[in-house]
Scaffold this motif. Structure first.
Motif, PDB file in Angstrom:
ATOM      1  N   SER A  35       0.814  -1.217   0.000  1.00 47.66           N
ATOM      2  CA  SER A  35       0.000   0.000   0.000  1.00 47.66           C
ATOM      3  C   SER A  35       0.850   1.271   0.000  1.00 47.66           C
ATOM      4  O   SER A  35       0.349   2.348  -0.287  1.00 47.66           O
ATOM      5  CB  SER A  35      -0.925   0.018   1.226  1.00 47.66           C
ATOM      6  OG  SER A  35      -0.191   0.316   2.412  1.00 47.66           O
ATOM      7  N   GLY A  36       2.140   1.117   0.332  1.00 49.87           N
ATOM      8  CA  GLY A  36       3.008   2.290   0.407  1.00 49.87           C
ATOM      9  C   GLY A  36       2.941   2.988   1.759  1.00 49.87           C
ATOM     10  O   GLY A  36       3.595   3.998   1.976  1.00 49.87           O
ATOM     11  N   TRP A  37       2.133   2.446   2.680  1.00 53.37           N
ATOM     12  CA  TRP A  37       2.012   3.003   4.021  1.00 53.37           C
ATOM     13  C   TRP A  37       2.564   1.973   5.011  1.00 53.37           C
ATOM     14  O   TRP A  37       2.297   0.798   4.861  1.00 53.37           O
ATOM     15  CB  TRP A  37       0.557   3.266   4.362  1.00 53.37           C
ATOM     16  CG  TRP A  37      -0.072   4.329   3.538  1.00 53.37           C
ATOM     17  CD1 TRP A  37      -0.682   4.175   2.330  1.00 53.37           C
ATOM     18  CD2 TRP A  37      -0.140   5.713   3.844  1.00 53.37           C
ATOM     19  NE1 TRP A  37      -1.138   5.373   1.870  1.00 53.37           N
ATOM     20  CE2 TRP A  37      -0.823   6.351   2.796  1.00 53.37           C
ATOM     21  CE3 TRP A  37       0.296   6.488   4.914  1.00 53.37           C
ATOM     22  CZ2 TRP A  37      -1.068   7.708   2.775  1.00 53.37           C
ATOM     23  CZ3 TRP A  37       0.042   7.848   4.896  1.00 53.37           C
ATOM     24  CH2 TRP A  37      -0.632   8.440   3.836  1.00 53.37           C
TER      25      TRP A  37
END
Length: 120
Positions: A35-37
């Protein structure tokens, strides 16, 4: 996984525990990373909602470290600005930093051996 120590004697291998992760945990970690988080984001929001429902609470806030949890807990207490907050003298610097970041004054203390009460 092993670590190797070198000293005056022969090389010694020290085994570390390899924790087992279920396929479900690996997939969840993959979703988070994908998710990139890492510490916030959609997976975190879903977890907070599910945990709040499980605990029967209106809100849950996840944090990335114990220091953040200490700071938020102190802020939630709404003490007077600059209020003294007792903390053990033998502690991690993050605990003291959390007190300072919350706007309070850390008071390093120990425990009296005879009375078992705090002694600043």
């Amino acid at each position: 996984m092993t670590a190797t120590t070198r000293g005056a004697g022969p090389t010694t291998a020290v085994r570390f525990t390899v924790p087992p992760f279920s396929d479900e945990a690996r997939e969840a970690a993959g979703r988070v990373l994908g998710s990139g988080w890492v510490t916030t984001g959609p997976e975190c929001a879903v977890f907070e909602d599910e945990l709040a429902r499980y605990l029967g609470q209106p809100h849950v806030v996840c944090v990335a470290s114990c220091s953040q949890a200490i700071e938020l807990s102190l802020r939630a207490m709404r003490l007077d600005p600059g209020a003294a907050v007792l903390t053990p003298s033998l502690t991690f610097c993050g605990a003291v930093a959390a007190i300072v970041h919350a706007g309070y004054r850390p008071v390093l203390m120990d425990v009296d051996e005879e009375t078992l009460t705090p002694s600043a």
